[in-house]
Design a protein around this motif. Structure first.
Motif, PDB file in Angstrom:
ATOM      1  N   THR A  57      47.419 -49.173-125.145  1.00  0.00           N
ATOM      2  CA  THR A  57      48.093 -50.044-126.101  1.00  0.00           C
ATOM      3  C   THR A  57      48.694 -49.203-127.217  1.00  0.00           C
ATOM      4  OG1 THR A  57      45.974 -50.384-127.219  1.00  0.00           O
ATOM      5  CG2 THR A  57      46.640 -52.043-125.607  1.00  0.00           C
ATOM      6  N   LYS A  58      49.709 -49.741-127.882  1.00  0.00           N
ATOM      7  CA  LYS A  58      50.477 -48.973-128.869  1.00  0.00           C
ATOM      8  C   LYS A  58      49.677 -48.737-130.143  1.00  0.00           C
ATOM      9  CE  LYS A  58      55.057 -48.711-130.938  1.00  0.00           C
ATOM     10  NZ  LYS A  58      56.386 -49.379-131.032  1.00  0.00           N
ATOM     11  N   VAL A  59      49.678 -47.520-130.595  1.00  0.00           N
ATOM     12  CA  VAL A  59      49.027 -47.171-131.859  1.00  0.00           C
ATOM     13  C   VAL A  59      49.740 -47.888-133.002  1.00  0.00           C
ATOM     14  CG1 VAL A  59      48.448 -45.307-133.453  1.00  0.00           C
ATOM     15  CG2 VAL A  59      48.296 -44.926-130.974  1.00  0.00           C
ATOM     16  N   ASP A  60      48.977 -48.517-133.901  1.00  0.00           N
ATOM     17  CA  ASP A  60      49.512 -49.249-135.051  1.00  0.00           C
ATOM     18  C   ASP A  60      50.417 -50.402-134.620  1.00  0.00           C
ATOM     19  OD1 ASP A  60      49.491 -49.595-137.853  1.00  0.00           O
ATOM     20  OD2 ASP A  60      51.472 -48.683-138.022  1.00  0.00           O
ATOM     21  N   GLY A  61      50.164 -50.933-133.442  1.00  0.00           N
ATOM     22  CA  GLY A  61      50.977 -52.033-132.941  1.00  0.00           C
ATOM     23  C   GLY A  61      50.297 -53.375-133.099  1.00  0.00           C
ATOM     24  N   SER A  62      50.966 -54.392-132.583  1.00  0.00           N
ATOM     25  CA  SER A  62      50.435 -55.758-132.602  1.00  0.00           C
ATOM     26  C   SER A  62      49.997 -56.132-131.193  1.00  0.00           C
ATOM     27  CB  SER A  62      51.503 -56.740-133.093  1.00  0.00           C
ATOM     28  OG  SER A  62      51.803 -56.536-134.455  1.00  0.00           O
ATOM     29  N   ILE A  63      48.767 -56.607-131.072  1.00  0.00           N
ATOM     30  CA  ILE A  63      48.211 -57.037-129.791  1.00  0.00           C
ATOM     31  C   ILE A  63      48.054 -58.551-129.808  1.00  0.00           C
ATOM     32  CG2 ILE A  63      46.165 -56.984-128.300  1.00  0.00           C
ATOM     33  CD1 ILE A  63      45.656 -54.136-129.221  1.00  0.00           C
ATOM     34  N   LEU A  64      48.471 -59.206-128.713  1.00  0.00           N
ATOM     35  CA  LEU A  64      48.289 -60.633-128.548  1.00  0.00           C
ATOM     36  C   LEU A  64      47.394 -60.860-127.336  1.00  0.00           C
ATOM     37  CD1 LEU A  64      49.080 -63.575-129.322  1.00  0.00           C
ATOM     38  CD2 LEU A  64      51.033 -63.332-127.754  1.00  0.00           C
ATOM     39  N   ILE A  65      46.256 -61.551-127.538  1.00  0.00           N
ATOM     40  CA  ILE A  65      45.339 -61.873-126.451  1.00  0.00           C
ATOM     41  C   ILE A  65      45.396 -63.380-126.239  1.00  0.00           C
ATOM     42  CG2 ILE A  65      42.962 -61.742-125.619  1.00  0.00           C
ATOM     43  CD1 ILE A  65      42.537 -59.366-127.498  1.00  0.00           C
ATOM     44  N   MET A  66      46.049 -63.797-125.159  1.00  0.00           N
ATOM     45  CA  MET A  66      46.322 -65.210-124.918  1.00  0.00           C
ATOM     46  C   MET A  66      45.210 -65.833-124.078  1.00  0.00           C
ATOM     47  SD  MET A  66      50.444 -65.103-124.360  1.00  0.00           S
ATOM     48  CE  MET A  66      50.621 -66.749-125.054  1.00  0.00           C
ATOM     49  N   GLY A  67      44.706 -66.979-124.540  1.00  0.00           N
ATOM     50  CA  GLY A  67      43.533 -67.572-123.909  1.00  0.00           C
ATOM     51  C   GLY A  67      42.324 -66.694-124.154  1.00  0.00           C
ATOM     52  N   GLY A  68      42.216 -66.171-125.363  1.00  0.00           N
ATOM     53  CA  GLY A  68      41.292 -65.080-125.656  1.00  0.00           C
ATOM     54  C   GLY A  68      39.940 -65.462-126.227  1.00  0.00           C
ATOM     55  N   CYS A  69      39.594 -66.736-126.274  1.00  0.00           N
ATOM     56  CA  CYS A  69      38.297 -67.107-126.841  1.00  0.00           C
ATOM     57  C   CYS A  69      37.255 -67.404-125.770  1.00  0.00           C
ATOM     58  CB  CYS A  69      38.442 -68.293-127.791  1.00  0.00           C
ATOM     59  SG  CYS A  69      39.312 -67.853-129.314  1.00  0.00           S
ATOM     60  N   GLY A  70      37.563 -67.093-124.519  1.00  0.00           N
ATOM     61  CA  GLY A  70      36.571 -67.140-123.465  1.00  0.00           C
ATOM     62  C   GLY A  70      35.799 -65.835-123.424  1.00  0.00           C
ATOM     63  N   PRO A  71      34.906 -65.679-122.453  1.00  0.00           N
ATOM     64  CA  PRO A  71      34.041 -64.493-122.438  1.00  0.00           C
ATOM     65  C   PRO A  71      34.796 -63.181-122.320  1.00  0.00           C
ATOM     66  CG  PRO A  71      33.836 -65.751-120.387  1.00  0.00           C
ATOM     67  CD  PRO A  71      34.592 -66.603-121.350  1.00  0.00           C
ATOM     68  N   MET A  72      35.770 -63.107-121.409  1.00  0.00           N
ATOM     69  CA  MET A  72      36.493 -61.854-121.240  1.00  0.00           C
ATOM     70  C   MET A  72      37.412 -61.583-122.426  1.00  0.00           C
ATOM     71  SD  MET A  72      35.323 -60.557-118.474  1.00  0.00           S
ATOM     72  CE  MET A  72      36.468 -59.367-117.779  1.00  0.00           C
ATOM     73  N   GLY A  73      38.024 -62.627-122.954  1.00  0.00           N
ATOM     74  CA  GLY A  73      38.885 -62.452-124.118  1.00  0.00           C
ATOM     75  C   GLY A  73      38.130 -61.914-125.316  1.00  0.00           C
ATOM     76  N   LEU A  74      36.928 -62.449-125.549  1.00  0.00           N
ATOM     77  CA  LEU A  74      36.128 -61.956-126.670  1.00  0.00           C
ATOM     78  C   LEU A  74      35.685 -60.515-126.440  1.00  0.00           C
ATOM     79  CD1 LEU A  74      33.965 -65.081-127.570  1.00  0.00           C
ATOM     80  CD2 LEU A  74      35.928 -64.146-128.806  1.00  0.00           C
ATOM     81  N   GLY A  75      35.410 -60.177-125.173  1.00  0.00           N
ATOM     82  CA  GLY A  75      35.126 -58.783-124.865  1.00  0.00           C
ATOM     83  C   GLY A  75      36.306 -57.897-125.206  1.00  0.00           C
ATOM     84  N   ALA A  76      37.513 -58.402-124.948  1.00  0.00           N
ATOM     85  CA  ALA A  76      38.726 -57.646-125.273  1.00  0.00           C
ATOM     86  C   ALA A  76      38.895 -57.482-126.774  1.00  0.00           C
ATOM     87  CB  ALA A  76      39.943 -58.345-124.672  1.00  0.00           C
ATOM     88  N   VAL A  77      38.571 -58.512-127.535  1.00  0.00           N
ATOM     89  CA  VAL A  77      38.652 -58.399-128.994  1.00  0.00           C
ATOM     90  C   VAL A  77      37.670 -57.347-129.493  1.00  0.00           C
ATOM     91  CG1 VAL A  77      38.381 -59.602-131.187  1.00  0.00           C
ATOM     92  CG2 VAL A  77      39.403 -60.794-129.229  1.00  0.00           C
TER      93      VAL A  77
END
Length: 424
Positions: A173-193
Protein backbone atom coordinates in the motif's frame (compact mmCIF):
# COMPACT_ATOMS: atom_id res chain seq x y z
CA UNK A 1 -4.10 -43.34 18.83
CA UNK A 2 -7.78 -42.44 18.76
CA UNK A 3 -8.88 -39.02 17.54
CA UNK A 4 -12.19 -37.22 17.52
CA UNK A 5 -12.69 -35.22 14.34
CA UNK A 6 -15.22 -33.42 12.19
CA UNK A 7 -15.18 -35.20 8.82
CA UNK A 8 -16.85 -34.37 5.51
CA UNK A 9 -18.47 -37.18 3.53
CA UNK A 10 -20.15 -35.02 0.90
CA UNK A 11 -22.20 -31.87 0.35
CA UNK A 12 -23.58 -30.67 3.70
CA UNK A 13 -22.51 -33.98 5.24
CA UNK A 14 -20.35 -33.25 8.28
CA UNK A 15 -19.98 -35.74 11.12
CA UNK A 16 -18.18 -35.57 14.46
CA UNK A 17 -16.68 -39.04 14.89
CA UNK A 18 -14.08 -40.91 16.89
CA UNK A 19 -11.72 -43.24 15.03
CA UNK A 20 -8.21 -44.67 15.10
CA UNK A 21 -5.30 -42.83 13.49
CA UNK A 22 -2.65 -44.96 11.78
CA UNK A 23 0.89 -45.08 13.12
CA UNK A 24 2.85 -42.18 11.65
CA UNK A 25 5.44 -42.84 8.95
CA UNK A 26 9.04 -41.69 9.40
CA UNK A 27 8.31 -38.58 7.31
CA UNK A 28 5.15 -37.56 9.22
CA UNK A 29 4.37 -35.75 12.49
CA UNK A 30 1.57 -36.42 14.97
CA UNK A 31 0.05 -33.27 16.48
CA UNK A 32 -2.49 -32.39 19.15
CA UNK A 33 -4.91 -29.67 18.01
CA UNK A 34 -5.85 -27.16 20.69
CA UNK A 35 -7.77 -24.51 18.74
CA UNK A 36 -9.31 -24.11 15.31
CA UNK A 37 -11.16 -21.06 14.06
CA UNK A 38 -13.87 -21.65 11.47
CA UNK A 39 -13.28 -20.16 8.03
CA UNK A 40 -15.88 -19.20 5.43
CA UNK A 41 -13.78 -21.23 2.99
CA UNK A 42 -14.72 -24.36 4.96
CA UNK A 43 -18.40 -23.43 4.63
CA UNK A 44 -17.90 -23.16 0.85
CA UNK A 45 -16.15 -26.55 0.87
CA UNK A 46 -19.07 -28.16 2.71
CA UNK A 47 -21.62 -26.59 0.37
CA UNK A 48 -19.77 -27.83 -2.73
CA UNK A 49 -18.63 -31.25 -1.50
CA UNK A 50 -16.94 -33.21 -4.28
CA UNK A 51 -17.36 -30.25 -6.63
CA UNK A 52 -14.85 -28.23 -4.61
CA UNK A 53 -11.51 -28.05 -6.40
CA UNK A 54 -9.59 -29.21 -3.29
CA UNK A 55 -11.89 -32.08 -2.32
CA UNK A 56 -11.00 -35.68 -3.27
CA UNK A 57 -13.58 -37.61 -5.25
CA UNK A 58 -13.69 -40.50 -2.76
CA UNK A 59 -14.82 -38.55 0.32
CA UNK A 60 -17.96 -40.67 0.62
CA UNK A 61 -15.74 -43.64 1.56
CA UNK A 62 -12.60 -41.77 2.71
CA UNK A 63 -13.88 -38.62 4.41
CA UNK A 64 -11.57 -35.65 5.00
CA UNK A 65 -11.00 -33.81 8.27
CA UNK A 66 -12.11 -30.19 7.84
CA UNK A 67 -10.64 -27.05 9.41
CA UNK A 68 -7.36 -25.33 8.61
CA UNK A 69 -7.02 -22.34 10.96
CA UNK A 70 -5.48 -24.43 13.70
CA UNK A 71 -2.75 -24.55 16.30
CA UNK A 72 -1.54 -26.99 18.92
CA UNK A 73 1.36 -29.11 20.12
CA UNK A 74 3.65 -31.56 18.40
CA UNK A 75 3.25 -35.02 19.97
CA UNK A 76 5.43 -37.41 17.96
CA UNK A 77 8.03 -36.73 15.28
CA UNK A 78 8.96 -39.13 12.51
CA UNK A 79 12.64 -39.93 12.05
CA UNK A 80 13.05 -37.63 9.03
CA UNK A 81 12.08 -34.52 11.00
CA UNK A 82 13.57 -35.20 14.42
CA UNK A 83 16.39 -32.67 14.02
CA UNK A 84 13.95 -29.91 13.13
CA UNK A 85 10.91 -30.57 15.35
CA UNK A 86 10.41 -31.84 18.89
CA UNK A 87 7.53 -33.10 21.03
CA UNK A 88 5.91 -30.33 23.07
CA UNK A 89 6.65 -27.65 20.48
CA UNK A 90 3.81 -25.20 19.75
CA UNK A 91 2.92 -24.81 16.09
CA UNK A 92 0.78 -22.92 13.64
CA UNK A 93 -0.13 -24.16 10.18
CA UNK A 94 0.07 -22.63 6.71
CA UNK A 95 -2.51 -24.72 4.80
CA UNK A 96 -1.82 -23.19 1.36
CA UNK A 97 0.75 -25.78 0.27
CA UNK A 98 0.93 -25.15 -3.48
CA UNK A 99 2.66 -28.51 -3.74
CA UNK A 100 3.91 -29.59 -7.19
CA UNK A 101 0.90 -28.09 -8.92
CA UNK A 102 -1.53 -29.93 -6.65
CA UNK A 103 -4.39 -28.24 -4.81
CA UNK A 104 -4.27 -30.62 -1.84
CA UNK A 105 -4.53 -28.74 1.43
CA UNK A 106 -4.99 -29.59 5.13
CA UNK A 107 -8.61 -29.14 6.08
CA UNK A 108 -9.80 -29.85 2.54
CA UNK A 109 -8.04 -32.87 1.11
CA UNK A 110 -6.60 -35.20 3.75
CA UNK A 111 -8.15 -38.15 5.51
CA UNK A 112 -5.96 -37.72 8.59
CA UNK A 113 -5.00 -34.01 8.55
CA UNK A 114 -7.20 -31.07 9.44
CA UNK A 115 -7.85 -28.65 12.27
CA UNK A 116 -11.30 -29.73 13.52
CA UNK A 117 -10.02 -32.64 15.61
CA UNK A 118 -8.22 -33.65 18.78
CA UNK A 119 -5.21 -35.24 17.05
CA UNK A 120 -4.10 -35.48 13.42
CA UNK A 121 -1.12 -36.41 11.27
CA UNK A 122 0.85 -33.81 9.33
CA UNK A 123 1.91 -35.31 5.97
CA UNK A 124 5.45 -35.00 4.67
CA UNK A 125 4.65 -32.21 2.19
CA UNK A 126 3.57 -29.86 4.99
CA UNK A 127 7.05 -29.97 6.49
CA UNK A 128 8.84 -30.13 3.12
CA UNK A 129 7.25 -26.81 2.18
CA UNK A 130 7.98 -25.18 5.54
CA UNK A 131 4.28 -24.92 6.37
CA UNK A 132 4.45 -26.31 9.92
CA UNK A 133 5.69 -23.29 11.82
CA UNK A 134 7.08 -22.84 15.31
CA UNK A 135 4.92 -20.54 17.42
CA UNK A 136 6.27 -18.72 20.47
CA UNK A 137 3.18 -16.83 21.62
CA UNK A 138 1.39 -17.62 24.88
CA UNK A 139 -2.10 -18.41 23.58
CA UNK A 140 -3.21 -20.97 21.01
CA UNK A 141 -6.06 -18.93 19.56
CA UNK A 142 -3.71 -16.26 18.23
CA UNK A 143 -1.79 -18.94 16.34
CA UNK A 144 -5.09 -20.20 14.89
CA UNK A 145 -5.88 -16.67 13.75
CA UNK A 146 -2.43 -16.39 12.18
CA UNK A 147 -3.78 -18.00 8.99
CA UNK A 148 -6.59 -15.48 8.36
CA UNK A 149 -4.24 -12.67 9.40
CA UNK A 150 -1.71 -13.96 6.86
CA UNK A 151 -4.36 -13.55 4.15
CA UNK A 152 -4.83 -9.93 5.20
CA UNK A 153 -1.09 -9.33 5.31
CA UNK A 154 -0.72 -10.87 1.85
CA UNK A 155 -3.25 -8.38 0.50
CA UNK A 156 -1.35 -5.39 1.90
CA UNK A 157 1.95 -6.65 0.47
CA UNK A 158 0.49 -7.57 -2.94
CA UNK A 159 -1.05 -4.16 -3.68
CA UNK A 160 1.22 -2.12 -5.92
CA UNK A 161 1.76 1.31 -7.44
CA UNK A 162 3.39 2.50 -10.64
CA UNK A 163 5.13 5.61 -11.91
CA UNK A 164 5.65 7.31 -15.27
CA UNK A 165 9.45 7.26 -15.12
CA UNK A 166 10.02 3.53 -15.44
CA UNK A 167 8.25 0.19 -15.24
CA UNK A 168 9.11 -0.57 -11.63
CA UNK A 169 6.22 -1.44 -9.35
CA UNK A 170 6.31 -0.16 -5.78
CA UNK A 171 4.92 -3.08 -3.80
CA UNK A 172 2.56 -2.63 -0.88
CA UNK A 173 0.00 0.00 0.00
CA UNK A 174 1.11 3.58 -0.67
CA UNK A 175 3.20 5.31 1.96
CA UNK A 176 1.32 8.34 3.40
CA UNK A 177 -1.69 7.39 1.29
CA UNK A 178 -5.39 6.91 1.89
CA UNK A 179 -6.72 3.39 2.42
CA UNK A 180 -10.39 2.47 2.02
CA UNK A 181 -11.60 -0.83 3.53
CA UNK A 182 -15.08 -1.53 2.18
CA UNK A 183 -17.34 -3.78 4.23
CA UNK A 184 -14.61 -3.54 6.83
CA UNK A 185 -16.37 -4.05 10.16
CA UNK A 186 -16.53 -7.83 9.87
CA UNK A 187 -13.82 -10.10 11.25
CA UNK A 188 -11.41 -9.91 8.32
CA UNK A 189 -11.95 -6.19 7.84
CA UNK A 190 -11.12 -5.48 11.47
CA UNK A 191 -8.03 -7.62 11.11
CA UNK A 192 -7.08 -5.42 8.17
CA UNK A 193 -7.57 -2.27 10.24
CA UNK A 194 -5.40 -3.68 13.02
CA UNK A 195 -2.65 -4.59 10.56
CA UNK A 196 -2.93 -1.36 8.55
CA UNK A 197 -2.34 0.75 11.64
CA UNK A 198 1.12 -0.74 12.11
CA UNK A 199 2.12 -1.61 8.50
CA UNK A 200 5.57 -0.32 7.58
CA UNK A 201 4.06 1.60 4.63
CA UNK A 202 2.33 3.92 7.07
CA UNK A 203 -0.84 5.51 5.63
CA UNK A 204 -2.11 8.92 6.60
CA UNK A 205 -5.73 7.78 6.62
CA UNK A 206 -7.81 4.60 6.86
CA UNK A 207 -11.52 4.83 6.11
CA UNK A 208 -13.69 1.81 6.97
CA UNK A 209 -17.20 1.40 5.57
CA UNK A 210 -20.12 -0.73 6.66
CA UNK A 211 -23.93 -0.56 6.54
CA UNK A 212 -24.55 -1.63 10.15
CA UNK A 213 -24.40 0.83 13.05
CA UNK A 214 -24.08 -2.14 15.39
CA UNK A 215 -20.97 -3.47 13.64
CA UNK A 216 -19.50 0.02 13.45
CA UNK A 217 -20.07 0.53 17.18
CA UNK A 218 -18.21 -2.69 17.98
CA UNK A 219 -15.41 -1.71 15.60
CA UNK A 220 -15.00 1.63 17.38
CA UNK A 221 -14.91 -0.20 20.71
CA UNK A 222 -12.14 -2.63 19.75
CA UNK A 223 -10.08 -0.32 17.50
CA UNK A 224 -10.81 3.28 18.39
CA UNK A 225 -10.15 6.38 16.30
CA UNK A 226 -8.15 7.72 19.24
CA UNK A 227 -5.79 4.73 19.23
CA UNK A 228 -5.12 5.43 15.55
CA UNK A 229 -4.50 9.13 16.19
CA UNK A 230 -1.88 8.16 18.73
CA UNK A 231 -0.03 6.46 15.85
CA UNK A 232 -0.42 9.53 13.64
CA UNK A 233 -3.13 7.96 11.44
CA UNK A 234 -6.63 9.27 10.82
CA UNK A 235 -9.16 6.45 11.23
CA UNK A 236 -12.80 6.92 10.23
CA UNK A 237 -15.75 4.51 10.39
CA UNK A 238 -18.65 5.46 8.12
CA UNK A 239 -22.08 3.99 7.40
CA UNK A 240 -22.52 4.31 3.64
CA UNK A 241 -26.17 3.24 3.93
CA UNK A 242 -26.89 6.60 5.58
CA UNK A 243 -25.09 8.67 2.94
CA UNK A 244 -27.17 10.42 0.27
CA UNK A 245 -24.30 10.01 -2.21
CA UNK A 246 -21.68 7.59 -0.85
CA UNK A 247 -19.21 8.14 -3.69
CA UNK A 248 -19.24 11.93 -3.33
CA UNK A 249 -19.17 11.80 0.47
CA UNK A 250 -16.31 9.28 0.60
CA UNK A 251 -14.39 11.23 -2.04
CA UNK A 252 -14.83 14.42 0.01
CA UNK A 253 -12.98 12.83 2.93
CA UNK A 254 -9.87 12.79 0.72
CA UNK A 255 -10.36 16.33 -0.52
CA UNK A 256 -11.46 14.97 -3.87
CA UNK A 257 -8.24 13.05 -4.48
CA UNK A 258 -9.62 9.55 -4.04
CA UNK A 259 -8.11 6.51 -2.34
CA UNK A 260 -4.68 5.13 -3.14
CA UNK A 261 -5.59 1.64 -1.91
CA UNK A 262 -9.10 0.19 -1.84
CA UNK A 263 -9.84 -3.21 -0.31
CA UNK A 264 -13.22 -4.78 -1.05
CA UNK A 265 -14.08 -7.15 1.81
CA UNK A 266 -17.59 -8.15 0.71
CA UNK A 267 -18.43 -9.91 -2.59
CA UNK A 268 -21.09 -7.42 -3.62
CA UNK A 269 -21.18 -6.05 -7.18
CA UNK A 270 -22.27 -2.56 -6.15
CA UNK A 271 -19.52 -2.31 -3.54
CA UNK A 272 -16.83 -3.34 -6.02
CA UNK A 273 -18.10 -0.80 -8.55
CA UNK A 274 -18.15 1.92 -5.89
CA UNK A 275 -14.57 1.07 -4.94
CA UNK A 276 -13.48 1.46 -8.56
CA UNK A 277 -15.08 4.92 -8.70
CA UNK A 278 -13.18 6.01 -5.59
CA UNK A 279 -9.66 5.22 -6.79
CA UNK A 280 -7.09 8.02 -6.87
CA UNK A 281 -4.56 8.46 -9.67
CA UNK A 282 -2.50 5.24 -9.74
CA UNK A 283 -4.92 3.79 -7.19
CA UNK A 284 -4.99 0.03 -6.63
CA UNK A 285 -8.20 -1.84 -5.80
CA UNK A 286 -7.82 -5.27 -4.23
CA UNK A 287 -10.92 -7.45 -4.58
CA UNK A 288 -10.25 -9.44 -1.41
CA UNK A 289 -13.67 -11.01 -0.85
CA UNK A 290 -14.04 -14.46 -2.38
CA UNK A 291 -17.34 -14.93 -4.23
CA UNK A 292 -18.94 -18.36 -4.42
CA UNK A 293 -20.40 -17.58 -7.86
CA UNK A 294 -17.83 -18.42 -10.55
CA UNK A 295 -19.58 -15.93 -12.88
CA UNK A 296 -19.44 -13.01 -10.44
CA UNK A 297 -18.82 -9.81 -12.43
CA UNK A 298 -18.78 -6.05 -11.91
CA UNK A 299 -18.24 -3.07 -14.21
CA UNK A 300 -14.97 -1.14 -14.02
CA UNK A 301 -13.98 2.15 -15.61
CA UNK A 302 -11.43 1.33 -18.30
CA UNK A 303 -11.13 5.02 -19.23
CA UNK A 304 -9.63 5.63 -15.79
CA UNK A 305 -7.55 2.48 -16.12
CA UNK A 306 -6.00 3.95 -19.28
CA UNK A 307 -5.69 7.63 -18.41
CA UNK A 308 -5.30 7.71 -14.62
CA UNK A 309 -3.41 4.43 -14.15
CA UNK A 310 -5.99 2.80 -11.89
CA UNK A 311 -5.54 -0.94 -11.52
CA UNK A 312 -7.50 -3.84 -10.07
CA UNK A 313 -6.26 -7.07 -8.61
CA UNK A 314 -7.34 -9.78 -6.21
CA UNK A 315 -5.58 -11.81 -3.54
CA UNK A 316 -6.58 -15.03 -1.87
CA UNK A 317 -4.69 -16.55 1.03
CA UNK A 318 -1.25 -15.61 2.23
CA UNK A 319 2.12 -17.27 1.83
CA UNK A 320 4.38 -18.73 4.50
CA UNK A 321 6.26 -15.44 4.95
CA UNK A 322 2.93 -13.73 5.63
CA UNK A 323 2.09 -16.32 8.30
CA UNK A 324 5.50 -15.93 9.91
CA UNK A 325 4.90 -12.17 10.03
CA UNK A 326 1.41 -12.67 11.49
CA UNK A 327 2.73 -14.96 14.23
CA UNK A 328 5.58 -12.58 15.07
CA UNK A 329 3.31 -9.54 15.28
CA UNK A 330 0.74 -11.39 17.40
CA UNK A 331 3.41 -12.67 19.77
CA UNK A 332 4.76 -9.12 20.12
CA UNK A 333 1.28 -7.65 20.65
CA UNK A 334 1.69 -5.42 17.59
CA UNK A 335 -1.60 -6.62 16.11
CA UNK A 336 -4.78 -7.75 17.83
CA UNK A 337 -6.10 -10.77 15.97
CA UNK A 338 -8.70 -11.09 18.76
CA UNK A 339 -10.72 -8.29 17.13
CA UNK A 340 -11.97 -11.00 14.74
CA UNK A 341 -13.45 -13.31 17.39
CA UNK A 342 -17.07 -12.97 18.53
CA UNK A 343 -17.99 -16.57 19.45
CA UNK A 344 -16.25 -19.40 21.31
CA UNK A 345 -17.18 -23.07 21.51
CA UNK A 346 -15.89 -26.63 21.78
CA UNK A 347 -15.37 -29.38 19.24
CA UNK A 348 -19.05 -30.37 19.45
CA UNK A 349 -20.07 -26.93 18.13
CA UNK A 350 -18.10 -27.13 14.88
CA UNK A 351 -20.52 -29.10 12.69
CA UNK A 352 -23.54 -26.83 13.11
CA UNK A 353 -21.46 -23.64 13.22
CA UNK A 354 -19.78 -24.53 9.93
CA UNK A 355 -22.97 -25.54 8.14
CA UNK A 356 -24.75 -22.35 9.24
CA UNK A 357 -21.84 -19.93 9.24
CA UNK A 358 -23.33 -17.12 7.08
CA UNK A 359 -26.48 -16.98 9.21
CA UNK A 360 -24.67 -16.67 12.56
CA UNK A 361 -24.13 -12.98 13.36
CA UNK A 362 -20.77 -11.57 14.34
CA UNK A 363 -17.22 -12.41 13.41
CA UNK A 364 -14.92 -15.40 13.80
CA UNK A 365 -16.17 -18.53 15.51
CA UNK A 366 -13.32 -19.99 17.57
CA UNK A 367 -13.43 -23.65 18.57
CA UNK A 368 -11.32 -25.38 21.22
CA UNK A 369 -11.11 -28.99 20.16
CA UNK A 370 -10.12 -30.76 23.40
CA UNK A 371 -13.53 -30.34 25.07
CA UNK A 372 -17.24 -29.89 24.40
CA UNK A 373 -18.89 -26.50 24.80
CA UNK A 374 -21.84 -24.86 23.02
CA UNK A 375 -20.94 -22.06 20.60
CA UNK A 376 -21.41 -18.93 22.69
CA UNK A 377 -21.27 -15.26 21.74
CA UNK A 378 -18.88 -13.20 23.85
CA UNK A 379 -21.62 -10.58 24.22
CA UNK A 380 -23.76 -13.23 25.96
CA UNK A 381 -21.14 -14.00 28.62
CA UNK A 382 -22.51 -11.38 31.02
CA UNK A 383 -26.07 -12.73 31.01
CA UNK A 384 -24.89 -16.33 31.30
CA UNK A 385 -22.52 -15.31 34.07
CA UNK A 386 -25.41 -14.38 36.34
CA UNK A 387 -26.01 -18.10 36.92
CA UNK A 388 -22.84 -19.80 35.65
CA UNK A 389 -19.51 -19.12 37.41
CA UNK A 390 -17.52 -20.07 34.30
CA UNK A 391 -19.14 -17.41 32.17
CA UNK A 392 -18.83 -14.90 35.01
CA UNK A 393 -15.05 -15.42 34.90
CA UNK A 394 -14.97 -15.29 31.11
CA UNK A 395 -17.05 -12.12 31.05
CA UNK A 396 -14.82 -10.39 33.60
CA UNK A 397 -11.74 -11.35 31.60
CA UNK A 398 -13.12 -10.14 28.28
CA UNK A 399 -14.39 -6.89 29.78
CA UNK A 400 -10.90 -6.24 31.10
CA UNK A 401 -9.62 -6.62 27.51
CA UNK A 402 -11.94 -4.21 25.63
CA UNK A 403 -14.57 -6.92 25.26
CA UNK A 404 -12.15 -9.13 23.34
CA UNK A 405 -11.25 -12.78 23.68
CA UNK A 406 -7.78 -13.07 25.19
CA UNK A 407 -5.11 -15.38 26.56
CA UNK A 408 -6.38 -15.15 30.14
CA UNK A 409 -9.86 -16.24 29.02
CA UNK A 410 -8.33 -19.15 27.14
CA UNK A 411 -6.57 -20.27 30.32
CA UNK A 412 -9.84 -19.98 32.27
CA UNK A 413 -11.41 -22.42 29.81
CA UNK A 414 -8.50 -24.84 30.03
CA UNK A 415 -8.64 -24.77 33.84
CA UNK A 416 -12.39 -25.32 33.87
CA UNK A 417 -12.23 -28.32 31.56
CA UNK A 418 -9.08 -29.60 33.29
CA UNK A 419 -6.99 -29.34 30.12
CA UNK A 420 -3.24 -29.07 30.60
CA UNK A 421 -2.07 -27.08 27.55
CA UNK A 422 1.39 -28.70 27.85
CA UNK A 423 0.18 -32.27 28.10
CA UNK A 424 0.77 -34.35 24.98
Amino acid sequence: MKTKAVRMYGTDDLRLEEFELPQIAENEILVKIMSDSICMSTYKLVKQGKKHKRAPQNIDTNPVIVGHECSGLIVEVGKKWQEQFRPGQKFSLQPALNYMGKLDSPGYSYEFCGGACTYCIMPNEVMELGCLLDYTGDSFFEASLGEPMSCIIGGFHANYHTNKRNYDHAMGTKVDGSILIMGGCGPMGLGAVSYGLQFENKPKRIVVTDISDERIARAREVISEESARERGIELLYVNTDKMADPVSDLMAITGGQGYDDVFVYVPVKEVAEMGDKLLAFDGCMNFFAGPSDSQFKAEINLYNCHYTSTHIMGTTGGNTDDLIEANKLSAEGAIEAAVMVTHVGGIDSIVEATKNLPSIPGGKKLAYTQFDMPLTAIEDFEKLGSTDPLFKKLNDSCKAHKGLWNGEAEKILFDHFEIDPKEL
